[in-house]
Design a protein around this motif. Structure first.
Motif, PDB file in Angstrom:
ATOM      1  N   PRO A 182      43.189  59.667  67.019  1.00 35.14           N
ATOM      2  CA  PRO A 182      42.921  60.609  68.108  1.00 35.14           C
ATOM      3  C   PRO A 182      42.259  61.873  67.565  1.00 35.14           C
ATOM      4  N   LEU A 199      33.854  47.317  51.901  1.00 34.56           N
ATOM      5  CA  LEU A 199      35.096  47.025  52.612  1.00 34.56           C
ATOM      6  C   LEU A 199      35.931  48.297  52.801  1.00 34.56           C
ATOM      7  N   LEU A 221      36.660  52.978  60.180  1.00 32.80           N
ATOM      8  CA  LEU A 221      37.423  52.469  61.325  1.00 32.80           C
ATOM      9  C   LEU A 221      38.624  53.379  61.608  1.00 32.80           C
ATOM     10  N   LEU A 229      37.667  38.421  54.677  1.00 32.82           N
ATOM     11  CA  LEU A 229      38.712  39.451  54.740  1.00 32.82           C
ATOM     12  C   LEU A 229      38.316  40.564  55.712  1.00 32.82           C
ATOM     13  N   LEU A 230      37.067  40.970  55.626  1.00 32.98           N
ATOM     14  CA  LEU A 230      36.578  42.039  56.491  1.00 32.98           C
ATOM     15  C   LEU A 230      36.579  41.613  57.953  1.00 32.98           C
ATOM     16  N   VAL A 279      42.349  44.294  64.113  1.00 32.41           N
ATOM     17  CA  VAL A 279      42.291  45.588  64.795  1.00 32.41           C
ATOM     18  C   VAL A 279      41.948  45.404  66.262  1.00 32.41           C
ATOM     19  N   ALA A 280      40.987  44.531  66.512  1.00 31.55           N
ATOM     20  CA  ALA A 280      40.525  44.349  67.889  1.00 31.55           C
ATOM     21  C   ALA A 280      41.565  43.657  68.760  1.00 31.55           C
ATOM     22  N   VAL A 326      48.104  58.433  71.719  1.00 34.07           N
ATOM     23  CA  VAL A 326      46.870  57.694  71.505  1.00 34.07           C
ATOM     24  C   VAL A 326      45.948  57.714  72.712  1.00 34.07           C
ATOM     25  N   GLY A 327      46.483  57.966  73.871  1.00 31.60           N
ATOM     26  CA  GLY A 327      45.660  57.990  75.076  1.00 31.60           C
ATOM     27  C   GLY A 327      44.623  59.089  74.969  1.00 31.60           C
ATOM     28  N   ARG A 348      48.698  52.412  62.836  1.00 31.67           N
ATOM     29  CA  ARG A 348      49.331  52.928  64.059  1.00 31.67           C
ATOM     30  C   ARG A 348      48.357  52.995  65.233  1.00 31.67           C
ATOM     31  N   TYR A 349      47.120  53.340  64.908  1.00 38.58           N
ATOM     32  CA  TYR A 349      46.173  53.614  65.992  1.00 38.58           C
ATOM     33  C   TYR A 349      45.201  52.462  66.259  1.00 38.58           C
ATOM     34  N   HIS A 350      45.419  51.318  65.603  1.00 39.72           N
ATOM     35  CA  HIS A 350      44.450  50.217  65.755  1.00 39.72           C
ATOM     36  C   HIS A 350      44.264  49.813  67.212  1.00 39.72           C
ATOM     37  N   SER A 351      45.312  49.988  68.019  1.00 39.00           N
ATOM     38  CA  SER A 351      45.215  49.522  69.402  1.00 39.00           C
ATOM     39  C   SER A 351      44.397  50.452  70.298  1.00 39.00           C
ATOM     40  N   ARG A 352      43.878  51.528  69.720  1.00 36.86           N
ATOM     41  CA  ARG A 352      43.044  52.432  70.536  1.00 36.86           C
ATOM     42  C   ARG A 352      41.611  51.915  70.705  1.00 36.86           C
ATOM     43  N   TRP A 353      41.327  50.791  70.109  1.00 37.69           N
ATOM     44  CA  TRP A 353      39.936  50.319  70.124  1.00 37.69           C
ATOM     45  C   TRP A 353      39.380  50.211  71.540  1.00 37.69           C
ATOM     46  N   LEU A 371      40.069  41.473  59.217  1.00 40.13           N
ATOM     47  CA  LEU A 371      40.577  42.824  59.450  1.00 40.13           C
ATOM     48  C   LEU A 371      40.090  43.368  60.803  1.00 40.13           C
ATOM     49  N   LEU A 372      38.789  43.168  61.048  1.00 37.45           N
ATOM     50  CA  LEU A 372      38.220  43.644  62.312  1.00 37.45           C
ATOM     51  C   LEU A 372      38.850  42.924  63.499  1.00 37.45           C
ATOM     52  N   MET A 412      32.368  36.898  47.184  1.00 36.07           N
ATOM     53  CA  MET A 412      31.615  37.544  48.263  1.00 36.07           C
ATOM     54  C   MET A 412      32.027  36.975  49.615  1.00 36.07           C
ATOM     55  N   ARG A 446      34.788  35.446  50.251  1.00 37.28           N
ATOM     56  CA  ARG A 446      36.171  35.799  50.539  1.00 37.28           C
ATOM     57  C   ARG A 446      36.280  37.214  51.114  1.00 37.28           C
ATOM     58  N   LEU A 447      35.472  38.097  50.542  1.00 39.14           N
ATOM     59  CA  LEU A 447      35.488  39.491  51.022  1.00 39.14           C
ATOM     60  C   LEU A 447      35.006  39.577  52.456  1.00 39.14           C
ATOM     61  N   GLU A 462      40.193  52.132  74.022  1.00 43.46           N
ATOM     62  CA  GLU A 462      40.262  53.421  74.713  1.00 43.46           C
ATOM     63  C   GLU A 462      39.240  54.401  74.155  1.00 43.46           C
ATOM     64  N   ALA A 479      44.933  43.435  68.254  1.00 43.37           N
ATOM     65  CA  ALA A 479      46.304  43.926  68.227  1.00 43.37           C
ATOM     66  C   ALA A 479      46.676  44.590  69.543  1.00 43.37           C
ATOM     67  N   GLY A 480      47.910  44.377  69.961  1.00 42.34           N
ATOM     68  CA  GLY A 480      48.397  44.989  71.199  1.00 42.34           C
ATOM     69  C   GLY A 480      48.937  46.365  70.924  1.00 42.34           C
ATOM     70  N   PRO A 481      49.077  47.208  71.973  1.00 50.63           N
ATOM     71  CA  PRO A 481      49.579  48.551  71.753  1.00 50.63           C
ATOM     72  C   PRO A 481      51.061  48.574  71.412  1.00 50.63           C
ATOM     73  N   LYS A 482      51.453  49.502  70.540  1.00 51.34           N
ATOM     74  CA  LYS A 482      52.862  49.699  70.247  1.00 51.34           C
ATOM     75  C   LYS A 482      53.415  50.612  71.325  1.00 51.34           C
TER      76      LYS A 482
END
Lengths: 193, 358
Positions: free
Chosen positions: B29, B16, B23, A7-8, A15-16, A28-29, B161-166, A11-12, A1, A3-4, B168, A18-21
């Protein structure tokens, strides 16, 4: 539990944080309406200052430039100051980009046309295409010249694809299309990253 | 492990996966108020009745042909599975996927996409691929379409791919997380505004006018696919004046269609016959038609399809009639709404359209 949960959370955080590709901003805009509104006020870009490559990378990166009526037109340069110096074009065409904001614009002057692209809502020079032999490159090459004159002026460091000779300098290319040893098309093209 | 502990673990795993799924839904988009073209492909899956005609191709299909006019005039049911800069292999795999759901009488392909022999842009790939349901056709289409720096995993798990939209995210991303408003009319993107043709750009000389090998390969495969499924394939060139359609390209398609016994209709050459008035029937200087132009094309094309392939008039079938009445209602409502907006603001504000200076 536990560990999960870790992990969650990880993950969040991933996501938060990470920089834009690069390169997918237009997909994405989501602030398109603002882009349209901003576009109205800034489309013409700067109207003062020199007409030069806005990347300002110095002499060694300076690409090919076309000169018309004493106005130097560099690839990737902002278009507004060029129009100011060249005057209004004889004809003008704009093409919507399919789906995305931004337009490809074409300005027709005597003997040549300038195509532009939008970057950060400002028009930049995408290409210059020769339409007749009343204009020539800075190195003296015009339409219908012999191909040998291109080699004399630009050398032999070109790439060749189906009669199209491409020379590259800085963030620009100059392309000569040759048919039966005669130049039938000349085009300056910006290398856009 | 006792039962309680096991149950908790199962619940945690489920939580999870649900969290990741949510998410992903949130960050993708939505293509509702802007770049609506990204919604076109997925709208096909909402359809509850089958179609006589399926269109595939780029913006020259989804902006230039009105399926509602095809129904209103001939009782022909149709859907446009078009996308912005849809490449021929994307059209091919969309057809392959469509034939799993239904077997139309006719498939119509707009051949402007023959000009591209290589993937062009990730942004356009996304508009054509993200909306497809997961299937082997989607995976094949992704593999054929990816640019060098793209990865299959980013299509299969768009969160990557879209994770960075958070940062925006807007209200729209929350509002449409589960359901989106319908924006098209069986794949047709409606515009009622007018911008006449003033200038026709001069065509650029090309080093070669031959279509590429990959483009031919997929056209051949499309012909075979339609044969195998007993679907008539029709090639069209829509009456858009730009990008330029070269005579040399036209000659190749004519020759190909004769060799393969296909119907090829160059609507650009037949613009007068269709009744297109480039002063009133286009909304962006001849690139795409407005609703008036799209209805004229539908009327012209519908007559040919009906006469050539004997397509049935379904208007007297109660079930279909009721479905299409609802579609017509939505179509007419949107037309009225756009006309009102045009009158009030002078441009289509809700579509994020730029106000024209002229």
């Amino acid at each position: 539990m536990k560990r999960l949960s870790i992990l969650l959370i990880a993950l969040l955080l991933l996501v938060a944080c990470a920089g834009p590709k690069e390169g997918l901003e237009e997909v994405v805009g989501n602030d398109q309406q603002k882009a349209v509104e901003d576009n109205k006020s800034s489309k013409q870009g700067k109207t003062d200052g020199a007409v030069e490559d806005n990347d300002n990378n110095g002499e060694e990166d300076k690409g090919f430039e076309f000169e018309a009526n004493g106005v130097v037109i560099a690839m990737n340069a902002e278009m507004a100051p060029i129009i100011e110096k060249l005057g209004d074009p004889m004809e003008y065409f704009e093409a919507d980009s399919c789906a995305f904001e931004g337009k490809e614009r074409m300005y027709y002057y005597s003997g040549f046309e300038i195509h532009t692209y939008e970057k950060e809502e400002i028009d930049h020079v995408q290409s210059v295409v020769f339409n007749d032999d009343s204009v020539s490159t800075k190195e003296g090459i015009s339409l219908y010249s012999d191909f040998s004159s291109v080699i004399d002026a630009y050398g032999e460091e070109y790439t060749l694809t189906e009669g199209l000779y491409i020379y590259e300098r800085g963030k620009s290319q100059i392309k000569f299309l040759v048919e039966d040893d005669e130049i039938v098309s000349i085009e300056y093209v910006a290398i856009v990253e | 492990m006792n039962k309680k502990k096991f149950g908790l673990r199962v619940a945690a795993v489920c939580f999870l996966f649900i969290a990741i799924w949510l998410l992903q839904r949130l960050l993708m988009p939505k293509y509702v108020s802007a770049i609506v073209e990204g919604s076109l492909i997925e709208e096909y899956y909402r359809e509850e009745t089958s179609h006589d005609v399926i269109f595939v191709g780029d913006c020259e299909v989804y902006e230039n042909i009105s399926p509602i006019a095809l129904w209103d005039n001939y009782g022909i049911t149709s859907f446009i599975r078009g996308g912005a800069q849809q490449l021929i292999w994307q059209s091919y795999y969309l057809l392959e996927e469509t034939f799993k759901y239904e077997k139309p009488e006719v498939a119509v392909f707009n051949i402007l996409a023959m000009q591209y022999d290589e993937p062009q842009s990730e942004a356009y790939n996304r508009l054509n691929l993200d909306g497809m349901r997961m299937s082997k056709e989607k995976i094949k289409s992704i593999n054929a379409s990816m640019m060098e720096d793209e990865h299959l995993a980013e299509y299969l798990f768009p969160l990557l791919r879209y994770h960075s939209r958070w940062n925006e995210l807007s209200w729209e991303d929350f509002k449409y997380i589960f359901n989106k408003d319908k924006i098209s009319h069986n794949g047709y993107y409606m515009r009622v505004d007018i911008q006449p043709v003033k200038t026709i750009p001069k065509p650029k000389k090309l080093p070669s006018y031959e279509f590429g090998e990959k483009a031919w390969e997929y056209l051949n495969r499309m012909v075979e696919l339609c044969k195998e499924n007993d679907v008539q394939l029709v090639l069209i060139k829509a009456p858009s004046i730009y990008p330029h359609w070269y005579d040399e390209w036209d000659a190749q398609i004519k020759e190909y269609s004769e060799e393969h016994d296909l119907l090829y209709i160059n609507l650009l050459q037949k613009a007068d016959e269709v009744g297109i008035d480039y002063n009133t029937d286009t909304y962006n200087g001849g690139l795409h038609l407005n609703i008036s132009g799209a209805e004229k094309v539908a009327v012209y094309l519908g007559n040919i399809l009906k006469e050539t392939y004997g397509l049935k008039d379904h208007r007297d079938e109660p079930e279909l009639s009721s479905v299409w009445q609802e579609k017509s209602r939505f179509y007419n409502e949107m037309r009225e709404k756009q006309l009102r907006e045009l009158e009030e603001y002078g441009y289509l504000k809700s579509l994020g359209v730029e106000k024209r200076e002229d």
